[in-house]
Enzyme design. Structure first.
Site, mmCIF file in Angstrom:
data_model
loop_
_atom_site.group_PDB
_atom_site.id
_atom_site.type_symbol
_atom_site.label_atom_id
_atom_site.label_comp_id
_atom_site.label_asym_id
_atom_site.label_seq_id
_atom_site.Cartn_x
_atom_site.Cartn_y
_atom_site.Cartn_z
ATOM 1 C CG ASP A 134 101.232 -111.421 -5.208
ATOM 2 O OD1 ASP A 134 100.459 -112.299 -6.073
ATOM 3 O OD2 ASP A 134 101.164 -111.526 -3.811
ATOM 4 C CB VAL B 39 105.437 -112.685 -12.093
ATOM 5 C CG1 VAL B 39 105.297 -112.943 -13.746
ATOM 6 C CG2 VAL B 39 106.882 -113.263 -12.062
ATOM 7 C CB THR B 40 100.809 -110.137 -11.257
ATOM 8 O OG1 THR B 40 100.614 -111.577 -11.032
ATOM 9 C CG2 THR B 40 99.754 -109.442 -11.457
ATOM 10 C CG ASP C 32 97.285 -112.668 -17.139
ATOM 11 O OD1 ASP C 32 97.143 -112.379 -15.852
ATOM 12 O OD2 ASP C 32 96.242 -112.887 -17.611
ATOM 13 N NE ARG D 242 99.096 -124.374 -13.544
ATOM 14 C CZ ARG D 242 98.937 -123.212 -14.148
ATOM 15 N NH1 ARG D 242 97.931 -122.595 -13.744
ATOM 16 N NH2 ARG D 242 99.808 -123.166 -15.403
ATOM 17 C CB THR E 289 97.520 -115.637 -1.710
ATOM 18 O OG1 THR E 289 98.041 -114.570 -2.853
ATOM 19 C CG2 THR E 289 99.001 -116.132 -1.257
ATOM 20 C CG ASP F 198 94.131 -109.789 -15.762
ATOM 21 O OD1 ASP F 198 95.607 -109.733 -15.916
ATOM 22 O OD2 ASP F 198 93.656 -110.834 -15.631
#
Length: 212
Positions: A29, A31-32, A66, A74, A80, A91
């Site tokens: 999350d 990193v997103t 992304d 992974r 989640t 995005d």
């Protein structure tokens, strides 16, 4: 389309990076969010002042984040539901910033309204393409594969911007109009896919049953 073709090859590169980022204590999350903030700031700031090539390099770097959040999930062994929603939402934010900034550049610096229209058309149709897929998933209709998905939008938009920044004439105009046409086609393609999936649903299966 590119998402499916390149997934295995990309995973071989991103999975080791994902494991490394987890060892640093980062979460998928985080990193997103980092990738989204970087892409938004790079697009609005650099495209906004007419620095297309520099903006393309910065946005491309953060767009690659992304790929890493999925690799981290992974490597961790699980994702989640919140992460899925966060990733999809971020995005849309990043896409809005990139193509909105390219539209601004086209109107203000290029003084070519037609290119700005292509950027806005790519932005709107790109959001609709993603929305159709999300709504289909929410009612248990499985669809996959399309002409212009997010990977294609990023490639065409950023390649056009980068080449324009290097002085290649009409590069942004050509790429954005190709993308706009492909995105309009993809909206229709997605709707036809949804209709086909609905027609193939077993008779008597309700929406709740099919999505469980």
């Amino acid at each position: 389309m590119l998402n499916g073709l390149a997934r295995d090859a990309v995973s071989r590169v991103t999975d080791p990076v994902g494991r490394g980022l987890l060892k640093l204590g980062l979460t998928p999350d985080a990193v997103t969010v980092i990738g989204t903030v970087g892409a938004v700031v790079g697009a609005i700031w650099l495209f906004g002042i007419g620095q297309l090539f520099a903006g393309t390099m910065v946005v491309t770097f953060f767009v690659l984040f992304d790929l890493f959040d999925g690799a981290m999930a992974r490597a961790r062994g699980y994702g989640t539901d919140f992460g899925v929603v966060l990733d999809a939402s971020c995005d849309r934010i990043a896409d809005g910033a990139v193509f909105g900034a390219l539209a601004f550049y086209s109107f203000v610096y290029l003084d070519q309204p037609s290119v700005g229209v292509a950027a806005l058309l790519s932005l709107v149709t790109g959001q609709v393409v993603s929305y159709i897929k999300a709504r289909a998933d929410s009612v248990g209709l499985t669809i996959s594969g399309a002409l212009a998905e997010r990977a294609e939008r990023n490639v065409l938009g950023l390649v056009g911007a980068g080449l324009q920044g290097l002085g290649v004439p009409h590069a942004l105009e050509i790429c954005l109009w190709i993308l706009a046409a492909a995105s309009v086609f993809t909206v229709v393609q997605r709707l036809l896919q949804v209709r086909a999936a609905y027609q193939q649903r077993p008779v008597g299966v309700t929406r709740d049953e099919s999505s469980s």
